[in-house]
Design a protein around this motif. Structure first.
Motif, PDB file in Angstrom:
ATOM      1  N   HIS A 127       0.592  -1.414  -0.076  1.00  0.00           N
ATOM      2  CA  HIS A 127       0.128  -0.044   0.214  1.00  0.00           C
ATOM      3  C   HIS A 127       0.803   1.755   0.526  1.00  0.00           C
ATOM      4  O   HIS A 127       1.091   2.057  -0.397  1.00  0.00           O
ATOM      5  N   GLU A 128       2.036   1.186   0.699  1.00  0.00           N
ATOM      6  CA  GLU A 128       2.767   2.159   0.740  1.00  0.00           C
ATOM      7  C   GLU A 128       3.677   2.811  -0.790  1.00  0.00           C
ATOM      8  O   GLU A 128       3.575   3.792  -1.028  1.00  0.00           O
ATOM      9  N   LEU A 129       3.605   1.540  -1.349  1.00  0.00           N
ATOM     10  CA  LEU A 129       3.885   1.690  -2.729  1.00  0.00           C
ATOM     11  C   LEU A 129       2.797   2.573  -3.328  1.00  0.00           C
ATOM     12  O   LEU A 129       3.085   2.770  -4.549  1.00  0.00           O
ATOM     13  N   THR A 130       2.047   2.172  -3.678  1.00  0.00           N
ATOM     14  CA  THR A 130       0.852   2.477  -4.136  1.00  0.00           C
ATOM     15  C   THR A 130       1.191   4.598  -4.392  1.00  0.00           C
ATOM     16  O   THR A 130       0.365   5.012  -5.022  1.00  0.00           O
ATOM     17  N   ASN A 131       1.239   5.463  -4.115  1.00  0.00           N
ATOM     18  CA  ASN A 131       2.177   6.433  -3.675  1.00  0.00           C
ATOM     19  C   ASN A 131       3.215   6.387  -4.313  1.00  0.00           C
ATOM     20  O   ASN A 131       3.889   7.654  -3.583  1.00  0.00           O
ATOM     21  N   ASP A 132       4.618   5.593  -4.807  1.00  0.00           N
ATOM     22  CA  ASP A 132       5.582   6.745  -5.501  1.00  0.00           C
ATOM     23  C   ASP A 132       5.687   6.559  -6.219  1.00  0.00           C
ATOM     24  O   ASP A 132       4.104   6.709  -7.067  1.00  0.00           O
ATOM     25  N   GLU A 133       6.693   7.804  -6.168  1.00  0.00           N
ATOM     26  CA  GLU A 133       7.361   8.473  -7.052  1.00  0.00           C
ATOM     27  C   GLU A 133       7.076   8.223  -8.676  1.00  0.00           C
ATOM     28  O   GLU A 133       7.096   9.125  -9.662  1.00  0.00           O
ATOM     29  N   ASN A 134       7.215   6.846  -8.611  1.00  0.00           N
ATOM     30  CA  ASN A 134       7.313   6.492  -9.675  1.00  0.00           C
ATOM     31  C   ASN A 134       5.950   5.544 -10.590  1.00  0.00           C
ATOM     32  O   ASN A 134       5.071   4.868  -9.655  1.00  0.00           O
ATOM     33  N   ALA A 135       5.367   5.804 -11.447  1.00  0.00           N
ATOM     34  CA  ALA A 135       4.252   5.747 -12.109  1.00  0.00           C
ATOM     35  C   ALA A 135       3.730   3.962 -11.838  1.00  0.00           C
ATOM     36  O   ALA A 135       3.162   3.354 -11.783  1.00  0.00           O
TER      37      ALA A 135
END
Length: 192
Positions: free
Chosen positions: A164-172
């Motif tokens: 879930h944290e990665l769903t806000n990652d800078e990379n699409a």
């Protein structure tokens, strides 16, 4: 503990006693303490596998299991590595290192390994999760995406909060892979 080492062109008529010891030392690149090293050779798709006791090593610096697995992964011996993992769940500690190896073939092989073991060793594959989770914070977006994808393959519920944290990652791409991994884990949990 025993380990299998794939060796090309090792024949079953490899001799006895000191001849086997010499052959084992030549194959393993190390000195063996016992004069009658027990060798078991079996043919697996044209590749012979030697089984020898790990405790017989005299110089631990000469033998790096993680490097051996990566080298054999690069050499395309995935089936042999799968068998090793199925027989020794302690090898899951190397998954994170394999996924960040400098060689692309090793990184791809690590993902393929997890995919196969998810089907063939489902009771142990979750042991890889603690070694993959740190990769979700890697500076390289490809590594983060690969880690998220692999966690989706493994299907461990405990990985969802980290994904879930990665769903806000800078990379699409990383965001999309993380979302797909969460969906895959949730889908697999509902199917059970």
């Amino acid at each position: 503990m025993l380990i299998g080492i794939p060796v090309q062109r090792l024949y079953n008529n490899c001799g006895h006693g000191s001849e086997r010891k010499v052959l084992a030392e030549e194959i393993l690149g190390m000195r063996c303490r016992r004069t009658s090293l027990r060798l078991h050779a079996c043919n697996c798709k044209g590749i012979f596998v030697v089984i020898y006791p790990l405790m017989e090593r005299t110089d631990p610096e000469m033998f790096d299991l993680k490097k051996m697995i990566a080298d054999y992964m690069e050499g395309g011996l995935l089936d042999n590595i799968v068998d090793m993992y199925k027989h020794d769940a302690g090898l899951y500690q190397y998954v994170g290192d394999l996924m960040t190896d400098e060689r692309m073939r090793v990184r791809i092989g690590a993902t393929a390994l997890m995919e196969i073991l998810g089907k063939e060793d489902p009771e142990n594959i979750s042991q890889a999760v603690p070694f993959i989770l740190p990769l979700l914070k890697d500076e390289n977006p490809v590594t983060r995406g690969d880690a998220a994808y692999t966690l989706g393959l493994i299907g461990n519920r405990e990985a969802i909060s980290f994904l879930h944290e990665l769903t806000n990652d800078e990379n699409a791409d990383v965001r999309a892979i993380a979302a797909e991994a969460i969906q895959e884990i949730n889908g697999n949990l509902q199917a059970r």
